[in-house]
Design a protein around this motif. Structure first.
Motif, mmCIF file in Angstrom:
data_model
loop_
_atom_site.group_PDB
_atom_site.id
_atom_site.type_symbol
_atom_site.label_atom_id
_atom_site.label_comp_id
_atom_site.label_asym_id
_atom_site.label_seq_id
_atom_site.Cartn_x
_atom_site.Cartn_y
_atom_site.Cartn_z
ATOM 1 N N TRP A 57 -3.665 43.160 -21.934
ATOM 2 C CA TRP A 57 -2.623 42.386 -21.270
ATOM 3 C C TRP A 57 -2.144 41.258 -22.170
ATOM 4 O O TRP A 57 -2.909 40.720 -22.975
ATOM 5 C CB TRP A 57 -3.150 41.770 -19.982
ATOM 6 N N GLU A 61 0.576 38.148 -18.661
ATOM 7 C CA GLU A 61 0.004 39.088 -17.692
ATOM 8 C C GLU A 61 -1.365 38.613 -17.196
ATOM 9 O O GLU A 61 -1.683 38.791 -16.021
ATOM 10 C CB GLU A 61 -0.090 40.479 -18.313
ATOM 11 N N GLN A 64 -0.578 35.958 -14.635
ATOM 12 C CA GLN A 64 -0.055 36.571 -13.414
ATOM 13 C C GLN A 64 -1.188 37.232 -12.630
ATOM 14 O O GLN A 64 -1.249 37.131 -11.403
ATOM 15 C CB GLN A 64 1.026 37.602 -13.734
ATOM 16 N N LYS A 98 1.294 46.129 -12.959
ATOM 17 C CA LYS A 98 2.437 46.966 -13.353
ATOM 18 C C LYS A 98 3.712 46.557 -12.630
ATOM 19 O O LYS A 98 4.812 46.742 -13.135
ATOM 20 C CB LYS A 98 2.146 48.444 -13.069
ATOM 21 N N GLU A 99 3.560 46.029 -11.431
ATOM 22 C CA GLU A 99 4.714 45.685 -10.598
ATOM 23 C C GLU A 99 5.159 44.220 -10.724
ATOM 24 O O GLU A 99 6.052 43.790 -10.009
ATOM 25 C CB GLU A 99 4.392 45.991 -9.130
ATOM 26 N N THR A 100 4.566 43.463 -11.627
ATOM 27 C CA THR A 100 4.875 42.032 -11.704
ATOM 28 C C THR A 100 6.021 41.669 -12.625
ATOM 29 O O THR A 100 6.649 40.640 -12.432
ATOM 30 C CB THR A 100 3.652 41.222 -12.182
ATOM 31 N N ASN A 101 6.237 42.453 -13.671
ATOM 32 C CA ASN A 101 7.237 42.105 -14.677
ATOM 33 C C ASN A 101 6.919 40.740 -15.296
ATOM 34 O O ASN A 101 7.804 39.941 -15.600
ATOM 35 C CB ASN A 101 8.642 42.126 -14.063
ATOM 36 N N ASP A 103 5.877 39.685 -18.190
ATOM 37 C CA ASP A 103 6.369 39.326 -19.525
ATOM 38 C C ASP A 103 7.825 38.891 -19.539
ATOM 39 O O ASP A 103 8.266 38.217 -20.469
ATOM 40 C CB ASP A 103 6.152 40.476 -20.506
ATOM 41 N N ALA A 104 8.583 39.257 -18.518
ATOM 42 C CA ALA A 104 9.987 38.842 -18.441
ATOM 43 C C ALA A 104 10.142 37.481 -17.752
ATOM 44 O O ALA A 104 11.225 36.908 -17.745
ATOM 45 C CB ALA A 104 10.801 39.897 -17.697
ATOM 46 N N ARG A 105 9.063 36.962 -17.194
ATOM 47 C CA ARG A 105 9.117 35.694 -16.472
ATOM 48 C C ARG A 105 9.031 34.513 -17.422
ATOM 49 O O ARG A 105 8.493 34.619 -18.519
ATOM 50 C CB ARG A 105 7.963 35.619 -15.462
#
Length: 173
Positions: A57, A61, A64, A98-101, A103-105
């Motif tokens: 991760w 991640e 999160q 997998k459902e958190t996204n 890295d885009a946050r």
């Protein structure tokens, strides 16, 4: 209120509970938390994308994951403290991630969320009576006391902070 006895949690949580020297759940939740936040604030947005190996991760991640786990366990503590005898299910941390996204946050917003979730946990645990702290419920097929959950939440973040220091940051920060 003493530390939880070993019969108040599943054995695989023992290392999390032993990660803190605190004597009470709320003390465990605040112990070293500001140090963890200070460490994380030294990482910039680009650095938060770092993975120490291809299949691991990113730092975002990891954080999160810690947020999600704290929320799940705080919900368990709330249910058990309210004498809800419903057996609660486990959760698959990998599917959640997998459902958190993550890295885009925004790194700053992730840190703000981690701080807010911890403040919420501290306030919730401060509201529990001694009787409520001793209540036991079932989650993931295991009996767990409310007070043990406070220590598990605290120890889980401590565990991941240590992993970040050792494997991601190589003690550079």
């Amino acid at each position: 209120m003493k530390r939880p006895a070993e019969n108040e949690y599943a054995s695989y949580y023992h290392s999390y509970i032993e990660a803190t020297t605190a004597q009470e759940a709320n003390e465990a939740l605040t112990e070293d938390f500001e140090d963890t936040m200070s460490l994380l604030k030294q990482i910039d947005d680009q650095g938060s994308l770092f993975k120490y190996d291809v299949d691991k991760w990113s730092i975002k991640e990891v954080i999160q994951h810690c947020i999600d786990v704290e929320r799940v366990f705080a919900y368990r503590a709330l249910c058990f403290s309210r004498n809800d005898h419903t057996a609660l299910p486990g959760f698959d941390q990998d599917n959640y991630l997998k459902e958190t996204n993550a890295d885009a946050r925004s790194w700053k917003l992730l840190l703000d969320e981690l701080h807010a979730v911890r403040i919420s946990s501290v306030l919730m645990f401060a509201s529990f009576t001694n009787e409520q702290m001793l209540r036991i419920g079932k989650a993931s097929g295991n009996d767990t006391s409310v007070r043990a959950i406070g220590f598990i939440i605290a120890g889980h973040l401590k565990h991941h902070t240590l992993v970040l220091k050792e494997r991601y940051l190589n003690n550079k920060i």
